[in-house]
Design a protein around this motif. Sequence first.
Motif, PDB file in Angstrom:
ATOM      1  N   PRO A 169     -34.854  14.318 -21.400  1.00 27.43           N
ATOM      2  CA  PRO A 169     -34.507  13.731 -20.102  1.00 27.43           C
ATOM      3  C   PRO A 169     -35.477  14.107 -18.979  1.00 27.43           C
ATOM      4  CG  PRO A 169     -33.154  15.652 -20.503  1.00 27.43           C
ATOM      5  CD  PRO A 169     -34.016  15.473 -21.734  1.00 27.43           C
ATOM      6  N   ARG A 170     -35.672  13.163 -18.052  1.00 26.74           N
ATOM      7  CA  ARG A 170     -36.444  13.392 -16.844  1.00 26.74           C
ATOM      8  C   ARG A 170     -35.645  12.850 -15.651  1.00 26.74           C
ATOM      9  NH1 ARG A 170     -38.813  16.246 -19.680  1.00 26.74           N
ATOM     10  NH2 ARG A 170     -41.049  16.429 -20.108  1.00 26.74           N
ATOM     11  N   ASP A 171     -35.623  13.603 -14.568  1.00 25.16           N
ATOM     12  CA  ASP A 171     -34.908  13.210 -13.355  1.00 25.16           C
ATOM     13  C   ASP A 171     -35.926  12.592 -12.396  1.00 25.16           C
ATOM     14  OD1 ASP A 171     -33.322  12.918 -11.163  1.00 25.16           O
ATOM     15  OD2 ASP A 171     -32.719  15.016 -11.007  1.00 25.16           O
ATOM     16  N   LYS A 179     -33.471   4.177 -19.495  1.00 25.44           N
ATOM     17  CA  LYS A 179     -33.168   4.688 -18.167  1.00 25.44           C
ATOM     18  C   LYS A 179     -31.665   4.636 -17.924  1.00 25.44           C
ATOM     19  CE  LYS A 179     -37.551   2.907 -16.346  1.00 25.44           C
ATOM     20  NZ  LYS A 179     -38.169   1.954 -15.386  1.00 25.44           N
ATOM     21  N   PHE A 208     -27.117  16.699 -17.010  1.00 19.67           N
ATOM     22  CA  PHE A 208     -27.372  15.445 -17.731  1.00 19.67           C
ATOM     23  C   PHE A 208     -28.137  15.706 -19.022  1.00 19.67           C
ATOM     24  CE2 PHE A 208     -30.165  11.913 -18.836  1.00 19.67           C
ATOM     25  CZ  PHE A 208     -29.260  10.862 -18.924  1.00 19.67           C
ATOM     26  N   HIS A 216     -28.048   7.463 -11.854  1.00 19.68           N
ATOM     27  CA  HIS A 216     -27.384   8.712 -11.485  1.00 19.68           C
ATOM     28  C   HIS A 216     -25.955   8.381 -11.078  1.00 19.68           C
ATOM     29  CE1 HIS A 216     -26.407  12.352  -9.221  1.00 19.68           C
ATOM     30  NE2 HIS A 216     -27.373  12.946  -9.904  1.00 19.68           N
ATOM     31  N   LEU A 267     -30.667  18.844 -18.318  1.00 19.95           N
ATOM     32  CA  LEU A 267     -31.181  19.077 -16.969  1.00 19.95           C
ATOM     33  C   LEU A 267     -30.263  20.015 -16.203  1.00 19.95           C
ATOM     34  CD1 LEU A 267     -32.325  15.461 -16.009  1.00 19.95           C
ATOM     35  CD2 LEU A 267     -33.705  17.338 -16.920  1.00 19.95           C
ATOM     36  N   CYS A 304     -29.481  13.258 -22.610  1.00 22.56           N
ATOM     37  CA  CYS A 304     -29.613  11.893 -23.103  1.00 22.56           C
ATOM     38  C   CYS A 304     -28.486  11.575 -24.087  1.00 22.56           C
ATOM     39  CB  CYS A 304     -30.963  11.701 -23.783  1.00 22.56           C
ATOM     40  SG  CYS A 304     -32.351  11.861 -22.640  1.00 22.56           S
ATOM     41  N   ARG A 340     -31.591   8.035  -7.164  1.00 21.91           N
ATOM     42  CA  ARG A 340     -32.076   8.733  -8.349  1.00 21.91           C
ATOM     43  C   ARG A 340     -31.673   8.012  -9.631  1.00 21.91           C
ATOM     44  NH1 ARG A 340     -29.492  14.355  -7.832  1.00 21.91           N
ATOM     45  NH2 ARG A 340     -30.482  14.671  -9.882  1.00 21.91           N
ATOM     46  N   CYS A 399     -35.068   8.882 -20.403  1.00 22.48           N
ATOM     47  CA  CYS A 399     -35.015   9.663 -21.636  1.00 22.48           C
ATOM     48  C   CYS A 399     -36.250   9.353 -22.473  1.00 22.48           C
ATOM     49  CB  CYS A 399     -33.746   9.350 -22.418  1.00 22.48           C
ATOM     50  SG  CYS A 399     -32.246  10.001 -21.653  1.00 22.48           S
ATOM     51  N   TYR A 420     -32.353   8.550 -14.312  1.00 20.03           N
ATOM     52  CA  TYR A 420     -32.874   9.373 -15.403  1.00 20.03           C
ATOM     53  C   TYR A 420     -33.673   8.510 -16.383  1.00 20.03           C
ATOM     54  CZ  TYR A 420     -29.097  12.449 -13.794  1.00 20.03           C
ATOM     55  OH  TYR A 420     -28.246  13.214 -13.028  1.00 20.03           O
TER      56      TYR A 420
END
Length: 242
Positions: free
Chosen positions: A196-198, A177, A157, A180, A153, A159, A186, A190, A188
């Motif tokens: 990864p997703r924020d 998960k 970040f 942050h 990201l 995974c 926040r 995986c 993340y």
Amino acid sequence: MKLFVLAVFAALAVGTNSQGFKCPPKDGQYEDSRQCDKYYDCIDGEAVAKLCPDGLVFDPLIRKRNKCDQPFNVDCGDRTELQNPQPRGPCPRRNGFFAHEDPAVCNKFYNCIEGESIEITCTNGLHFDEFSGTCVWPASAGRQGCVETSNILKDGFSCPGGGASKDANGNKVVHPKFAHPTDCQRFYVCLNGIEPRDLGCQVGEVYNEDTQRCDSPENVPGCEDWYKDDPAAPASKPSKKN
């Protein structure tokens, strides 16, 4: 991932000079002895030398009129010579499947058809293998210096590795998960442990790493006062009691 792309290629005649090639009794198309993308079209005993479209090679075993195919489908044997390449853009030859021009980008490649390129991304976790024209597991591709930039990201970040994540009961977590490090709201996710997703909780809630859910700030040590200076945040919920 196996790709099947339909395209019509016209062979290129290189003149009537057959360079001494003698046609067999039966009309047809016959390979050159040295050049894999060159062949002879024999009609009534007369040979016309032709070239496959740049990037393709001649396969005498194909039982159809158009015998030019992708190199990874053809055993050229001692026919090691090829016509001069006709590069265009990211395509080193006008036709074929080719690795990304950046050697560190192993999960993307180009499908080139007459010099027009289409960039394709492999299924997550796979690398492009030019010898097979497909996406395979990294160990099979054997490429060096690969950097999976798509799995990092903007804030850096990625995974964590080290095997599959497990919950408190020892069960595998498919989409783990992670909190942050500096922002209580926040967290993340995986996807499949790799991509990864924020994400973030709604205003008024923070991420609780113990429960892996969004929760009231009072229930997350260190995040109790996260919204104290935010007039838009709703009033805090009472702490949950066991």
